[in-house]
Design a protein around this motif. Structure first.
Motif, PDB file in Angstrom:
ATOM      1  N   THR A 221       0.883  -1.056   0.228  1.00  0.00           N
ATOM      2  CA  THR A 221      -0.040   0.043   0.124  1.00  0.00           C
ATOM      3  C   THR A 221       0.805   1.057  -0.293  1.00  0.00           C
ATOM      4  OG1 THR A 221      -1.681  -1.059   1.167  1.00  0.00           O
ATOM      5  CG2 THR A 221      -1.950   1.241   1.222  1.00  0.00           C
ATOM      6  N   PRO A 222       0.590   2.066  -0.907  1.00  0.00           N
ATOM      7  CA  PRO A 222       1.607   3.496  -0.749  1.00  0.00           C
ATOM      8  C   PRO A 222       1.692   4.240   0.429  1.00  0.00           C
ATOM      9  CG  PRO A 222       0.088   3.307  -2.940  1.00  0.00           C
ATOM     10  CD  PRO A 222      -0.406   2.146  -1.905  1.00  0.00           C
ATOM     11  N   GLU A 223       2.603   4.746   0.864  1.00  0.00           N
ATOM     12  CA  GLU A 223       2.811   4.967   2.198  1.00  0.00           C
ATOM     13  C   GLU A 223       2.012   6.193   2.785  1.00  0.00           C
ATOM     14  OE1 GLU A 223       6.346   7.062   4.670  1.00  0.00           O
ATOM     15  OE2 GLU A 223       6.611   6.533   2.659  1.00  0.00           O
ATOM     16  N   LEU A 224       1.293   7.072   1.649  1.00  0.00           N
ATOM     17  CA  LEU A 224       0.856   8.289   2.057  1.00  0.00           C
ATOM     18  C   LEU A 224      -0.802   7.803   2.095  1.00  0.00           C
ATOM     19  CD1 LEU A 224       2.178  11.107  -0.146  1.00  0.00           C
ATOM     20  CD2 LEU A 224       2.691  10.477   2.119  1.00  0.00           C
ATOM     21  N   GLU A 225      -1.211   6.756   1.724  1.00  0.00           N
ATOM     22  CA  GLU A 225      -2.845   6.189   2.006  1.00  0.00           C
ATOM     23  C   GLU A 225      -2.902   5.723   3.361  1.00  0.00           C
ATOM     24  OE1 GLU A 225      -4.303   3.994  -1.074  1.00  0.00           O
ATOM     25  OE2 GLU A 225      -3.084   4.671  -2.672  1.00  0.00           O
ATOM     26  N   THR A 226      -4.213   5.945   3.775  1.00  0.00           N
ATOM     27  CA  THR A 226      -4.693   5.779   5.159  1.00  0.00           C
ATOM     28  C   THR A 226      -5.113   4.224   5.409  1.00  0.00           C
ATOM     29  OG1 THR A 226      -5.157   7.721   5.486  1.00  0.00           O
ATOM     30  CG2 THR A 226      -6.171   6.621   7.084  1.00  0.00           C
ATOM     31  N   LEU A 227      -4.554   3.372   6.027  1.00  0.00           N
ATOM     32  CA  LEU A 227      -5.044   1.964   6.382  1.00  0.00           C
ATOM     33  C   LEU A 227      -5.766   1.859   7.811  1.00  0.00           C
ATOM     34  CD1 LEU A 227      -2.041  -0.301   5.610  1.00  0.00           C
ATOM     35  CD2 LEU A 227      -4.110  -0.366   4.256  1.00  0.00           C
ATOM     36  N   PRO A 228      -6.768   1.171   7.768  1.00  0.00           N
ATOM     37  CA  PRO A 228      -7.466   1.163   9.024  1.00  0.00           C
ATOM     38  C   PRO A 228      -6.447   0.481  10.207  1.00  0.00           C
ATOM     39  CG  PRO A 228      -8.910   0.047   7.161  1.00  0.00           C
ATOM     40  CD  PRO A 228      -7.499   0.359   6.755  1.00  0.00           C
ATOM     41  N   ALA A 229      -7.010   0.311  11.272  1.00  0.00           N
ATOM     42  CA  ALA A 229      -6.329  -0.365  12.638  1.00  0.00           C
ATOM     43  C   ALA A 229      -5.895  -1.604  12.135  1.00  0.00           C
ATOM     44  CB  ALA A 229      -7.252  -0.233  13.701  1.00  0.00           C
ATOM     45  N   LEU A 230      -4.934  -2.239  12.870  1.00  0.00           N
ATOM     46  CA  LEU A 230      -4.681  -3.795  12.566  1.00  0.00           C
ATOM     47  C   LEU A 230      -6.062  -4.524  12.846  1.00  0.00           C
ATOM     48  CD1 LEU A 230      -1.147  -3.841  14.447  1.00  0.00           C
ATOM     49  CD2 LEU A 230      -1.755  -3.257  12.485  1.00  0.00           C
ATOM     50  N   GLY A 231      -6.117  -5.619  12.305  1.00  0.00           N
ATOM     51  CA  GLY A 231      -7.356  -6.435  12.617  1.00  0.00           C
ATOM     52  C   GLY A 231      -7.545  -7.173  11.152  1.00  0.00           C
ATOM     53  N   ILE A 232      -8.614  -7.810  11.392  1.00  0.00           N
ATOM     54  CA  ILE A 232      -9.124  -8.713  10.336  1.00  0.00           C
ATOM     55  C   ILE A 232     -10.443  -8.361   9.581  1.00  0.00           C
ATOM     56  CG2 ILE A 232      -9.835 -10.898   9.380  1.00  0.00           C
ATOM     57  CD1 ILE A 232      -7.040 -10.873  10.615  1.00  0.00           C
ATOM     58  N   TYR A 233     -10.727  -8.062   8.456  1.00  0.00           N
ATOM     59  CA  TYR A 233     -11.779  -7.021   7.909  1.00  0.00           C
ATOM     60  C   TYR A 233     -12.446  -7.959   6.655  1.00  0.00           C
ATOM     61  CZ  TYR A 233      -9.627  -3.106  10.281  1.00  0.00           C
ATOM     62  OH  TYR A 233      -9.090  -2.174  11.112  1.00  0.00           O
ATOM     63  N   VAL A 234     -13.564  -7.492   6.363  1.00  0.00           N
ATOM     64  CA  VAL A 234     -14.428  -8.013   5.175  1.00  0.00           C
ATOM     65  C   VAL A 234     -13.954  -6.873   4.182  1.00  0.00           C
ATOM     66  CG1 VAL A 234     -16.547  -8.438   3.966  1.00  0.00           C
ATOM     67  CG2 VAL A 234     -16.266  -9.035   6.535  1.00  0.00           C
ATOM     68  N   VAL A 235     -13.576  -7.393   3.042  1.00  0.00           N
ATOM     69  CA  VAL A 235     -13.192  -6.344   2.130  1.00  0.00           C
ATOM     70  C   VAL A 235     -13.845  -6.806   0.616  1.00  0.00           C
ATOM     71  CG1 VAL A 235     -10.888  -5.792   3.137  1.00  0.00           C
ATOM     72  CG2 VAL A 235     -11.150  -7.761   1.225  1.00  0.00           C
TER      73      VAL A 235
END
Length: 318
Positions: A221-235
Motif C-alpha cells: 500500500t502506498p505510504e501516504l494512504e490511510t489503512l484502518p487499524a490492525l485487525g481482520i476485515y471484510v473487503v
C-alpha cells in the motif's frame, strides 16, 4: 472525463485551462458527505448559469506547510482517487495548486487577485469554515465578498452532520481518520458515504497462507494512504478486471514471529489466479476482529475458518 491541472504559484496561464466557471475551494480529503454537500450546491449553481464546475484543491495537506507534523501524513484519498470521486459529482476540472510558503504568505485579497481571478471564477464556493490563507479572521468566507468587489459571486455552504442535527459535530476528515485508526468502519464509511478505499500492488510474501489452506495476496500500500487499524476485515477487491470478495488481515503475523513489519494480506474468496504485479483497489467494508497471537497453528486455522464464514455471511446479508 474530469480534467486535472497541476499548477504552481505564481500561476502561468500556459499550464492550465480556464474559462468562465464556478470554482469550489477545498482540500476535500476523503470527498466525504460534507464535501459532497458543497460540491452539489456549487453544481446546482453552475447548471443554473450554464457554466462548467471546477475545483481548486491543494497539495500537500495544508497542515504540512503551516505547522510541524508529529507523524507522517496519510491521505484518505490520493489525488487520482479524489479526482475520480469529484468527477462522479459532476466536476469538470480540478486545479491542484502546490501549497508552498510563498503561496501561504499571500494576503487574502492578493489570493483573490492572483489565484481566483486568473481562474476566471464567476462564482466561488466553499464550506462555511474554509480558509484561503492566514490569519483566519481575515481569510475566511465571511470576508470573501468584500475582496471580490462584485467581480464574482460567493456561495457559502453550511455544515453537514450525519444525523442532520445542526447541534451535532460536522462531518470531518480528521474524525474519519481517527475512526479508521480505531477500526471503526461503521462511522468512517457512514461519514464518507461509501466504503473507505486503499490501493496497492500485489507483491510476494511468505506464502504461509497457502500452506494453511488460506492463500493470500500480499498488497503493498502506498505510504501516504490511510489503512484502518490492525485487525481482520471484510473487503471487496478490484483486481485483474474483476471484483472479488475477500477477508483481509492488517497485521504483523504475531502467531509466527514478534516485531514483524505490518503487512496487508487478503484471502480472496473463490479466486485462484497468479496476480503478482497487478494493481488493486481495496474497499474496507467491515471490521471482524483484532489481531491475535494464537497458541498453535491449529487454533489459527480454526479461527480463519470462522472468519471466512463470517465474511460469506456478510456478503449474503449485503
Amino acid at each position: 472525463m474530469t480534467e486535472l491541472y497541476k499548477i504552481h504559484y505564481p500561476l502561468d496561464n500556459n499550464t492550465y485551462k480556464a474559462t468562465d466557471q464556478v470554482l469550489v475551494m477545498g482540500y476535500f480529503d476523503g470527498v466525504h458527505k460534507g464535501h459532497q454537500a458543497v460540491i452539489r450546491a456549487a453544481k446546482e449553481r453552475a447548471d443554473e448559469l450554464g457554466l462548467p464546475l471546477a475545483v481548486l484543491t491543494y497539495t500537500p495537506y495544508p497542515g504540512v506547510v503551516f505547522e510541524k507534523q508529529s507523524l507522517p501524513w496519510h491521505d484518505l484519498t490520493p489525488l487520482d482517487e479524489k479526482v475520480a470521486l469529484l468527477g462522479k459529482l459532476g466536476v469538470d476540472r480540478v486545479y491542484c495548486l502546490n501549497l508552498t510558503s510563498r503561496l501561504s504568505a499571500l494576503e487574502p485579497e492578493n489570493f483573490v487577485e492572483q489565484v481566483l481571478l486568473p481562474l476566471q471564477a464567476k462564482v466561488v464556493a466553499a464550506g462555511y469554515d474554509h480558509l484561503y490563507g492566514r490569519p483566519a479572521d481575515k481569510a475566511n468566507m465571511a470576508h470573501l465578498s468584500g475582496y471580490a468587489q462584485g467581480r464574482f459571486e460567493v456561495l457559502t455552504v453550511g455544515k453537514k452532520t450525519l444525523a442532520g442535527d445542526e447541534t451535532a459535530e460536522k462531518v470531518a476528515s480528521r474524525d474519519i481518520r481517527a475512526a479508521l485508526a480505531d477500526g471503526d468502519l461503521d462511522f468512517a464509511n457512514a461519514s464518507l458515504g461509501r466504503a473507505h478505499r486503499t490501493t496497492g500492488i500485489v507483491v510476494h510474501g511468505d506464502a504461509r497462507g497457502r500452506t494453511l489452506g488460506f492463500p493470500t495476496i500480499n498488497v503493498w500500500t502506498p505510504e501516504l494512504e490511510t489503512l484502518p487499524a490492525l485487525g481482520i476485515y471484510v473487503v471487496r477487491v478490484q483486481i485483474a478486471g474483476q471484483t472479488v470478495q475477500g477477508m483481509a488481515s492488517i497485521g504483523r503475523n504475531v502467531t509466527f514471529e514478534a516485531n514483524r513489519p505490518v503487512t496487508v494480506e487478503i484471502n480472496l474468496l473463490d479466486f485462484n489466479q497468479a496476480v503478482y504485479g497487478e494493481p488493486v483497489k481495496v474497499d474496507w467494508l467491515q471490521y471482524l476482529r483484532g489481531e491475535v497471537a494464537f497458541d498453535s497453528v491449529d487454533d489459527l486455522v480454526a479461527q480463519l475458518e470462522r472468519d471466512r464464514e463470517d465474511t460469506r455471511e456478510y456478503f449474503k446479508k449485503n
